[in-house]
Design an enzyme around this catalytic site. Structure first.
Site, PDB file in Angstrom:
ATOM      1  N   ARG A 144       0.859  -1.176   0.000  1.00 39.32           N
ATOM      2  CA  ARG A 144       0.000   0.000   0.000  1.00 39.32           C
ATOM      3  C   ARG A 144       0.902   1.234   0.000  1.00 39.32           C
ATOM      4  NH1 ARG A 144      -1.977  -3.446   4.144  1.00 39.32           N
ATOM      5  NH2 ARG A 144      -4.092  -4.236   3.763  1.00 39.32           N
ATOM      6  N   LYS A 168      -1.920  -2.286   8.024  1.00 36.59           N
ATOM      7  CA  LYS A 168      -3.090  -1.777   8.734  1.00 36.59           C
ATOM      8  C   LYS A 168      -3.153  -2.372  10.135  1.00 36.59           C
ATOM      9  CE  LYS A 168      -6.198  -0.580   4.923  1.00 36.59           C
ATOM     10  NZ  LYS A 168      -7.529  -0.810   4.332  1.00 36.59           N
ATOM     11  N   HIS A 239      -2.665   2.593  -5.817  1.00 35.16           N
ATOM     12  CA  HIS A 239      -3.304   1.302  -5.553  1.00 35.16           C
ATOM     13  C   HIS A 239      -3.388   0.445  -6.814  1.00 35.16           C
ATOM     14  CE1 HIS A 239      -4.723  -0.136  -1.725  1.00 35.16           C
ATOM     15  NE2 HIS A 239      -5.700  -0.802  -2.288  1.00 35.16           N
ATOM     16  N   ARG A 242      -0.689  -1.996  -6.869  1.00 31.33           N
ATOM     17  CA  ARG A 242      -1.009  -3.102  -5.948  1.00 31.33           C
ATOM     18  C   ARG A 242      -1.971  -4.087  -6.619  1.00 31.33           C
ATOM     19  NH1 ARG A 242      -1.307  -4.357  -0.337  1.00 31.33           N
ATOM     20  NH2 ARG A 242      -3.394  -4.794   0.469  1.00 31.33           N
ATOM     21  N   HIS A 265      -3.978  -8.760   3.753  1.00 32.54           N
ATOM     22  CA  HIS A 265      -5.424  -8.758   3.976  1.00 32.54           C
ATOM     23  C   HIS A 265      -5.759  -9.644   5.170  1.00 32.54           C
ATOM     24  CE1 HIS A 265      -6.378  -7.683  -0.499  1.00 32.54           C
ATOM     25  NE2 HIS A 265      -6.127  -6.620   0.225  1.00 32.54           N
ATOM     26  N   TYR A 274      -9.790 -10.200  -6.782  1.00 30.58           N
ATOM     27  CA  TYR A 274      -8.788 -10.378  -7.830  1.00 30.58           C
ATOM     28  C   TYR A 274      -9.020 -11.651  -8.631  1.00 30.58           C
ATOM     29  CZ  TYR A 274      -6.414  -6.649  -5.388  1.00 30.58           C
ATOM     30  OH  TYR A 274      -6.117  -5.450  -4.798  1.00 30.58           O
TER      31      TYR A 274
END
Length: 293
Positions: A144, A168, A239, A242, A265, A274
């Site tokens: 990210r 995150k 992004h 990514r 994730h 995806y």
């Protein structure tokens, strides 16, 4: 009202331990809410469901669904905090439903477009070499943009082709980096960074012309400029690199769980979008190669 927002952000930081980026996003959302209330001559945070509903309708008319969903999340947490602190007697957010996010296929760049982008920065100049290193790193790792600007020197293990990434929720993960991307980062560290930092000693890997840590906005702006200069007409953001990273992995047979780990994730359902892109690739290959396709 300003004081309550400040108290809430402090609570998110100290008691909840939320990531700084989340704190900033929530603060921006609540400041937007407060400005709207001021326009409506409201001097306190309302407990009236109708007022909240009117604000969210206004947001729906001007913002993307994902932004409105985040706004609702910020308001929901904020009102729980206000109730807990005794600043309000009832929580109107209990009557608000979070809208379902519309799942859309993210844009990706083709191999040819990636090559054109990588060739554009002038690597004979410090900032151009820095930008090339950033783009190579992002495409090779799927980081990210917030993870790129937060990357510290002590998190680089380029001799082992590994990065230690803080994602995150301040969760750390090890991410492999290709030898090619590692070479570009090394070139930047040896040739450009010393000229940019001058006499300063920042911990950040990527810095601006003044030697300060680079921001997400600068990477976004620079990428947009490079994309426009090579004639790519897609809506490309950091992004997108990514997305392109994840899509290439799946197209070449990578396991979905592995891609989930690489992207950081927490929920595999986030990664599954995806698979739609890779399925499109499979269908295209089938029609191109099968005799009756």
């Amino acid at each position: 009202m300003h004081g309550l927002i400040a108290d809430f952000i402090h609570y998110l930081d100290v008691e909840r331990g939320l990531a700084r980026t989340t704190q900033v996003s929530y603060q921006q959302d609540l400041t937007t809410f407060m400005a709207w209330l001021s326009d409506q001559k409201q001097t306190t945070f309302p407990e009236d469901f109708g007022v909240i509903q009117a604000f969210l309708k206004h947001q729906n008319d001007t913002k993307a669904p994902a932004s409105v969903s985040r706004m609702i999340s910020a308001l929901r947490k904020f009102y729980r905090f206000l109730l807990r602190e005794g600043a309000i007697k009832s929580d109107p957010m209990t009557k608000i439903d979070t809208p379902k996010k519309a799942q859309h296929l993210p844009a990706t760049l083709s191999g040819t477009e990636i090559d054109a982008l990588m060739a554009k920065p002038d690597t004979t100049k410090p900032l151009g070499l820095r930008d090339r290193a950033i783009f190579e790193l992002m495409y090779a790792t799927g980081l990210r943009v917030s993870e790129v600007v937060g990357l510290r020197l002590d998190q680089l293990h380029l001799a082992m082709n590994l990065l230690q990434v803080t994602g995150k929720g301040d969760k750390e993960r090890l991410v492999p980096i290709s030898p090619q991307a590692a070479d570009w980062v090394n070139r930047y560290l040896q040739e450009s960074r010393p000229r940019l930092i001058k006499h300063q000693q920042p911990k950040a890997v990527f810095v601006n012309f003044h030697g300060h840590a680079l921001t997400r906005q600068v990477i976004w702006k620079n990428l947009k400029a490079y994309i426009a200069s090579v004639g790519i007409e897609k809506d490309v953001t950091p992004h997108t690199l990514r997305h392109s990273f994840a899509t290439r992995l799946l197209e070449n047979g990578a396991d979905l769980r592995v891609v989930q780990e690489l992207l950081g994730h927490s929920d595999i359902s986030t990664t599954q979008i995806y698979t739609h892109l890779s399925n499109q690739h499979l269908v295209a290959v089938y029609h191109k190669t099968h005799p009756r396709g």
